[in-house]
Design a protein around this motif. Sequence first.
Motif, short mmCIF file in Angstrom:
data_model
loop_
_atom_site.label_atom_id
_atom_site.label_comp_id
_atom_site.label_asym_id
_atom_site.label_seq_id
_atom_site.Cartn_x
_atom_site.Cartn_y
_atom_site.Cartn_z
N ARG A 7 67.90 80.45 2.48
CA ARG A 7 67.22 81.11 3.46
C ARG A 7 66.96 80.90 4.90
NH1 ARG A 7 67.11 85.77 4.57
NH2 ARG A 7 65.58 86.36 5.94
N LEU A 8 66.57 79.44 4.90
CA LEU A 8 67.53 78.76 6.59
C LEU A 8 68.84 79.43 6.21
CD1 LEU A 8 66.23 77.32 9.33
CD2 LEU A 8 67.13 75.46 7.10
N LEU A 9 69.80 79.41 5.52
CA LEU A 9 71.34 79.55 6.14
C LEU A 9 71.91 80.75 6.17
CD1 LEU A 9 73.46 76.96 3.55
CD2 LEU A 9 72.68 76.63 5.89
N GLU A 14 72.80 85.21 9.72
CA GLU A 14 72.43 87.20 10.40
C GLU A 14 72.16 86.65 12.00
OE1 GLU A 14 68.49 87.74 8.35
OE2 GLU A 14 69.57 87.87 6.49
N GLY A 15 71.90 85.93 11.71
CA GLY A 15 71.57 85.30 13.56
C GLY A 15 72.61 85.52 13.97
N LEU A 17 75.44 87.31 12.90
CA LEU A 17 76.39 88.89 13.26
C LEU A 17 75.20 89.83 14.17
CD1 LEU A 17 75.76 89.53 9.25
CD2 LEU A 17 77.61 89.15 10.33
N ALA A 18 74.37 89.35 14.26
CA ALA A 18 73.33 90.10 15.61
C ALA A 18 74.40 89.78 17.01
CB ALA A 18 72.14 89.58 15.88
N VAL A 19 74.34 88.65 16.83
CA VAL A 19 75.60 87.92 17.93
C VAL A 19 76.80 88.98 18.57
CG1 VAL A 19 76.83 86.35 19.31
CG2 VAL A 19 74.45 85.98 18.40
N GLU A 20 76.91 88.80 17.38
CA GLU A 20 78.40 89.98 17.33
C GLU A 20 78.14 91.02 18.07
OE1 GLU A 20 81.91 88.30 14.01
OE2 GLU A 20 79.83 89.26 13.30
N ALA A 21 76.64 91.67 16.64
CA ALA A 21 76.89 93.25 17.03
C ALA A 21 76.12 93.13 18.73
CB ALA A 21 75.27 93.63 16.18
N TRP A 73 81.18 78.26 9.53
CA TRP A 73 81.50 79.83 9.36
C TRP A 73 82.66 80.11 10.02
CZ3 TRP A 73 75.91 79.26 10.58
CH2 TRP A 73 75.08 79.46 8.69
N GLN A 74 84.07 80.90 8.55
CA GLN A 74 84.51 81.48 8.71
C GLN A 74 85.08 83.04 8.49
OE1 GLN A 74 87.62 78.00 7.55
NE2 GLN A 74 87.53 76.54 9.14
N GLN A 75 85.63 83.53 9.17
CA GLN A 75 86.56 84.77 8.84
C GLN A 75 87.36 84.49 7.90
OE1 GLN A 75 89.10 86.44 11.59
NE2 GLN A 75 87.76 89.03 11.06
N ALA A 76 86.89 85.65 6.58
CA ALA A 76 87.36 85.38 5.64
C ALA A 76 88.88 85.75 5.83
CB ALA A 76 87.03 86.49 4.68
N ASP A 77 89.61 85.30 4.53
CA ASP A 77 90.82 85.47 4.74
C ASP A 77 91.34 86.63 4.20
OD1 ASP A 77 91.38 84.12 2.71
OD2 ASP A 77 92.43 82.50 3.23
#
Length: 91
Positions: A7-9, A14-15, A17-21, A73-77
Amino acid sequence: MLRELSRLLEELHEGLLAVEARGGVQLSGVEMTLPLELRPVLRDGGCVLLADVPRRLGSDEWTASPSRLCLAWQQADASGDGARVDGGGRP
């Protein structure tokens, strides 16, 4: 509040993703090293790892030093492989 490590991960992700948004940016990779308080708990016939960031900044002779979690975390190829947790060191 200690909660399951999974859950922590999820909350950390989610944080990001929020920064990106909010920022209108796309992150291609993020690396973190976090101090964590960890506690294994027996539950439902198994063991669950509870975790959280330390609530106190200092340590004393009665309190053990916090563990450290290194993750990336890395962007999926194109193959769909990209999100992973790194066990330490650099990818």
